[in-house]
Design a protein around this motif. Sequence first.
Motif, PDB file in Angstrom:
ATOM      1  N   SER A 165      55.831  13.577  15.271  1.00 35.25           N
ATOM      2  CA  SER A 165      54.506  13.079  15.625  1.00 35.25           C
ATOM      3  C   SER A 165      53.478  14.157  15.309  1.00 35.25           C
ATOM      4  N   VAL A 185      50.589  11.019  21.413  1.00 33.92           N
ATOM      5  CA  VAL A 185      50.036   9.677  21.210  1.00 33.92           C
ATOM      6  C   VAL A 185      49.695   9.024  22.551  1.00 33.92           C
ATOM      7  N   GLN A 229      58.086  10.809  24.474  1.00 33.91           N
ATOM      8  CA  GLN A 229      57.221  11.642  23.655  1.00 33.91           C
ATOM      9  C   GLN A 229      57.502  13.079  24.071  1.00 33.91           C
ATOM     10  N   LEU A 284      58.570  11.611  18.749  1.00 31.56           N
ATOM     11  CA  LEU A 284      58.727  10.385  19.517  1.00 31.56           C
ATOM     12  C   LEU A 284      60.180   9.962  19.380  1.00 31.56           C
ATOM     13  N   VAL A 294      52.060   6.031  16.255  1.00 29.34           N
ATOM     14  CA  VAL A 294      51.457   7.087  15.441  1.00 29.34           C
ATOM     15  C   VAL A 294      50.245   6.568  14.671  1.00 29.34           C
TER      16      VAL A 294
END
Length: 175
Positions: free
Chosen positions: A27, A31, A117, A125, A170
């Motif tokens: 990632s 997020v 996450q 992720l 994402v």
Amino acid sequence: MERARSGWSTSEQRADGAVESEQRVPSPGPVVEATQCGAAELGAVYWREVERFMRGFVRARVSADGSVELRLRPGGVLLLSFAPPELSAANGIARCTYPISGGLLTRRASGTISFSQEAGPPPALASAISGFFPRFAAAPGRPSWTGAFYEQVQRRLHLALSKRYFQALVGGTRP
């Protein structure tokens, strides 16, 4: 383990008929917030993506307590059910874990599906299934061909759904 050029990876193993599976993707950064609310959002995005990916043939019913039922439409056949999620947020990791409580696609109420996450480094992720006994996978001691439906349909749908889920997180395509 399969690893795509995008960094997406998947691994799966089985022990005594139970599936252990994990999909991961790097990632660019967080997020969701690294809080219990952020962890809950990881789960909510997944169930929305289930409905979108299955184009309305599967409905995700989320109860007030957070439990989830995946039902086939039309008809309402219960495919999978999940108890309310366990939410955690600590040390830069937000995680939402649903105990698997039943449904047509499982041999028994057992295992979990979780979404997380991780702050990293590197940030990532993940989606993981642990202790799941798929009804249509080959049972221990049975020929592998008896699990063809799981291998050719259910497993492939899950992997494709995981990719779409990560893209939604994402890529910011969440509502």
